[in-house]
Design a protein around this motif. Structure first.
Motif, PDB file in Angstrom:
ATOM      1  N   ALA A  35       0.820  -1.215   0.000  1.00  0.00           N
ATOM      2  CA  ALA A  35       0.000   0.000   0.000  1.00  0.00           C
ATOM      3  C   ALA A  35       0.854   1.266   0.000  1.00  0.00           C
ATOM      4  N   THR A  36       1.999   1.234   0.693  1.00  0.00           N
ATOM      5  CA  THR A  36       2.843   2.425   0.807  1.00  0.00           C
ATOM      6  C   THR A  36       3.866   2.542  -0.307  1.00  0.00           C
ATOM      7  N   GLY A  37       4.119   1.444  -1.011  1.00  0.00           N
ATOM      8  CA  GLY A  37       5.153   1.451  -2.033  1.00  0.00           C
ATOM      9  C   GLY A  37       6.560   1.413  -1.457  1.00  0.00           C
ATOM     10  N   ARG A  38       6.679   1.101  -0.175  1.00  0.00           N
ATOM     11  CA  ARG A  38       7.981   1.037   0.485  1.00  0.00           C
ATOM     12  C   ARG A  38       8.543  -0.384   0.430  1.00  0.00           C
ATOM     13  N   PRO A  39       9.870  -0.527   0.464  1.00  0.00           N
ATOM     14  CA  PRO A  39      10.444  -1.868   0.584  1.00  0.00           C
ATOM     15  C   PRO A  39      10.066  -2.487   1.925  1.00  0.00           C
ATOM     16  N   LEU A  40       9.942  -3.799   1.952  1.00  0.00           N
ATOM     17  CA  LEU A  40       9.647  -4.520   3.184  1.00  0.00           C
ATOM     18  C   LEU A  40      10.934  -5.179   3.670  1.00  0.00           C
ATOM     19  N   LEU A  41      11.430  -4.729   4.817  1.00  0.00           N
ATOM     20  CA  LEU A  41      12.636  -5.301   5.411  1.00  0.00           C
ATOM     21  C   LEU A  41      12.224  -6.416   6.362  1.00  0.00           C
ATOM     22  N   LEU A  42      12.689  -7.633   6.091  1.00  0.00           N
ATOM     23  CA  LEU A  42      12.360  -8.800   6.897  1.00  0.00           C
ATOM     24  C   LEU A  42      13.520  -9.104   7.833  1.00  0.00           C
ATOM     25  N   LYS A  50      12.521 -16.211   5.940  1.00  0.00           N
ATOM     26  CA  LYS A  50      12.504 -14.860   5.339  1.00  0.00           C
ATOM     27  C   LYS A  50      12.699 -14.924   3.827  1.00  0.00           C
ATOM     28  N   SER A  51      13.659 -15.729   3.390  1.00  0.00           N
ATOM     29  CA  SER A  51      14.000 -15.745   1.972  1.00  0.00           C
ATOM     30  C   SER A  51      12.914 -16.368   1.108  1.00  0.00           C
ATOM     31  N   SER A  52      12.114 -17.264   1.679  1.00  0.00           N
ATOM     32  CA  SER A  52      11.070 -17.933   0.905  1.00  0.00           C
ATOM     33  C   SER A  52       9.789 -17.111   0.794  1.00  0.00           C
ATOM     34  N   LEU A  53       9.669 -16.074   1.623  1.00  0.00           N
ATOM     35  CA  LEU A  53       8.435 -15.294   1.640  1.00  0.00           C
ATOM     36  C   LEU A  53       8.182 -14.608   0.311  1.00  0.00           C
ATOM     37  N   ALA A  54       9.213 -14.019  -0.278  1.00  0.00           N
ATOM     38  CA  ALA A  54       9.028 -13.271  -1.523  1.00  0.00           C
ATOM     39  C   ALA A  54       8.514 -14.168  -2.638  1.00  0.00           C
ATOM     40  N   ALA A  55       9.092 -15.365  -2.754  1.00  0.00           N
ATOM     41  CA  ALA A  55       8.642 -16.295  -3.785  1.00  0.00           C
ATOM     42  C   ALA A  55       7.194 -16.724  -3.536  1.00  0.00           C
ATOM     43  N   TYR A  56       6.829 -16.876  -2.260  1.00  0.00           N
ATOM     44  CA  TYR A  56       5.460 -17.233  -1.912  1.00  0.00           C
ATOM     45  C   TYR A  56       4.493 -16.134  -2.345  1.00  0.00           C
ATOM     46  N   VAL A  57       4.821 -14.886  -2.019  1.00  0.00           N
ATOM     47  CA  VAL A  57       3.941 -13.775  -2.369  1.00  0.00           C
ATOM     48  C   VAL A  57       3.805 -13.662  -3.884  1.00  0.00           C
ATOM     49  N   ALA A  58       4.931 -13.790  -4.596  1.00  0.00           N
ATOM     50  CA  ALA A  58       4.885 -13.703  -6.055  1.00  0.00           C
ATOM     51  C   ALA A  58       4.020 -14.811  -6.639  1.00  0.00           C
ATOM     52  N   ARG A  59       4.141 -15.987  -6.097  1.00  0.00           N
ATOM     53  CA  ARG A  59       3.356 -17.125  -6.592  1.00  0.00           C
ATOM     54  C   ARG A  59       1.874 -16.915  -6.312  1.00  0.00           C
ATOM     55  N   GLU A  60       1.546 -16.463  -5.101  1.00  0.00           N
ATOM     56  CA  GLU A  60       0.151 -16.254  -4.741  1.00  0.00           C
ATOM     57  C   GLU A  60      -0.507 -15.163  -5.581  1.00  0.00           C
ATOM     58  N   LYS A  61       0.240 -14.111  -5.871  1.00  0.00           N
ATOM     59  CA  LYS A  61      -0.301 -12.993  -6.631  1.00  0.00           C
ATOM     60  C   LYS A  61      -0.223 -13.202  -8.141  1.00  0.00           C
ATOM     61  N   VAL A 152       7.667  -9.001  -7.871  1.00  0.00           N
ATOM     62  CA  VAL A 152       8.211  -9.070  -6.524  1.00  0.00           C
ATOM     63  C   VAL A 152       9.716  -9.279  -6.651  1.00  0.00           C
ATOM     64  N   VAL A 153      10.485  -8.490  -5.902  1.00  0.00           N
ATOM     65  CA  VAL A 153      11.946  -8.593  -5.935  1.00  0.00           C
ATOM     66  C   VAL A 153      12.448  -8.943  -4.546  1.00  0.00           C
ATOM     67  N   LEU A 154      13.310  -9.941  -4.460  1.00  0.00           N
ATOM     68  CA  LEU A 154      13.962 -10.309  -3.208  1.00  0.00           C
ATOM     69  C   LEU A 154      15.428  -9.881  -3.269  1.00  0.00           C
ATOM     70  N   ILE A 155      15.839  -9.061  -2.306  1.00  0.00           N
ATOM     71  CA  ILE A 155      17.245  -8.722  -2.107  1.00  0.00           C
ATOM     72  C   ILE A 155      17.641  -9.411  -0.810  1.00  0.00           C
ATOM     73  N   ASP A 156      18.362 -10.513  -0.941  1.00  0.00           N
ATOM     74  CA  ASP A 156      18.559 -11.436   0.171  1.00  0.00           C
ATOM     75  C   ASP A 156      19.870 -11.184   0.908  1.00  0.00           C
ATOM     76  N   THR A 201      15.984  -8.963   3.046  1.00  0.00           N
ATOM     77  CA  THR A 201      16.186  -9.726   4.275  1.00  0.00           C
ATOM     78  C   THR A 201      17.515  -9.360   4.923  1.00  0.00           C
ATOM     79  N   THR A 202      17.557  -9.511   6.242  1.00  0.00           N
ATOM     80  CA  THR A 202      18.791  -9.329   6.996  1.00  0.00           C
ATOM     81  C   THR A 202      18.844 -10.371   8.111  1.00  0.00           C
ATOM     82  N   ASN A 203      20.042 -10.883   8.357  1.00  0.00           N
ATOM     83  CA  ASN A 203      20.270 -11.805   9.468  1.00  0.00           C
ATOM     84  C   ASN A 203      20.920 -11.103  10.651  1.00  0.00           C
ATOM     85  N   GLU A 204      20.905  -9.765  10.626  1.00  0.00           N
ATOM     86  CA  GLU A 204      21.411  -8.943  11.730  1.00  0.00           C
ATOM     87  C   GLU A 204      22.921  -9.116  11.950  1.00  0.00           C
TER      88      GLU A 204
END
Length: 314
Positions: A35-42, A50-61, A152-156, A201-204
């Motif tokens: 909705a905001t057009g902002r990147p989502l930092l996981l 975390k890394s599988s979420l982007a592929a899931y969202v892309a597949r669902e949409k 959907v773009v994943l920067i892992d 995604t970040t592993n801190e």
């Protein structure tokens, strides 16, 4: 030792999103980012999904999907484009006298370019009247069956790179445009229904710049619960065509309880606690090798897949 069942092994995480189980709070964060057009930092511990979420969202949409796994050498420009100067130099040395080289053909669009302007990425930035270029191929062939104007773009693992990387992403992510230095091509998000969702995604492992964090929607992927782990096991088995009956459910529940105990044990010992990825490894090994929590081999398997602490030999 029990012989393997002979059945085709179930891949614990194919990273295609087909068997992903999304947490409700994470699902809400995805909607906010869209909705905001902002990147989502996981944020969250390694192995939590975390890394599988982007592929899931892309597949669902039904959106196109791109990913770039960051290394210590990754620069912000790598996410936009790369230029094969070495190949150009080699071609220049063997070209026919008087023949010109077309710089566009040495440009390789990056994941953000494919998201911002997919048709221009295919043309490598060549203007519409230009026909002297070699079209770029979409890096994921599955995208041919997905929405051409949404991605959907994943920067892992962005934390693996120098802080210059997240800082260098601020302008292109904020303006949705950039210029290809070698050719002068201007890449812009053209609007008109084109939409993209960037997930990072970040592993801190490294603290991220505050300016970067301010421009992201941030969500922590929660620690696994017993219910979530059982759902993950069921989803993975059913996706791969395997049965999930009473025996499989009992095994999944018992293992989920032991994993939560192992997490407490690991945290008390100052080591990284096991997460969902390790749970799936242990679950798959127990099924294939017919090992139960009461089996003599369970302790060895637990050390190999969950705690991963090798005892020193006497």
């Amino acid at each position: 030792m029990t012989e393997p069942s002979g059945a085709a092994p179930v891949v614990p995480d194919s990273r295609d999103g087909a068997a992903y189980v999304i947490d409700p709070e994470v699902a809400f964060a995805v909607r906010v980012a869209e909705a905001t057009g902002r990147p989502l930092l996981l944020r969250g511990e390694p192995g939590c999904g975390k890394s599988s979420l982007a592929a899931y969202v892309a597949r669902e949409k039904g959106w196109r999907y791109y990913e770039h796994v960051v290394t210590s050498r990754t620069t912000a420009r790598d996410l936009l484009w790369s230029f094969d100067a070495v190949r150009r130099l080699a071609d220049a040395q063997v070209r026919t006298l008087g023949a010109a080289l077309h710089d566009v053909n040495y440009v390789q669009p990056g994941v953000l370019w494919w998201a911002f302007a997919p048709e221009l990425a295919r043309r490598r930035g060549a203007p519409e009247e230009d026909t002297d270029f070699v079209p770029a191929e979409d890096p994921d062939p599955r995208n041919a069956q997905r929405a051409p104007d949404k991605a959907v773009v994943l920067i892992d693992e962005v934390d693996k790179a120098d802080p210059d990387l997240p800082n260098g992403m601020l302008v292109p992510l904020g303006s949705n445009e950039f210029e290809v230095t070698e050719t002068g091509a201007r890449v812009r998000h053209r609007g008109g229904g084109v939409q993209h969702l960037i997930m990072i995604t970040t592993n801190e492992e490294r603290e991220l710049p505050q300016a970067f964090l301010r421009r992201c929607v941030v969500v922590w992927v929660p620690e696994p619960t017993e219910q979530h782990l059982v759902q993950v096991a069921e989803r993975h088995l059913r996706y791969h065509g395997a049965a999930f009956g009473r025996a499989e459910r009992e095994l999944a529940e018992q293992l989920a309880g032991d994993l939560l105990d192992a997490r407490v044990e690991a945290q008390a010992g100052g080591i990284r606690p096991p997460s969902t990825a390790e749970y799936l490894d242990a679950f798959q090994a127990m099924r294939e090798l017919d090992i139960g929590l009461g089996s003599p081999e369970w302790g060895r398997l637990r050390g190999l897949t969950l705690l991963k602490v090798q005892q020193p030999k006497a």
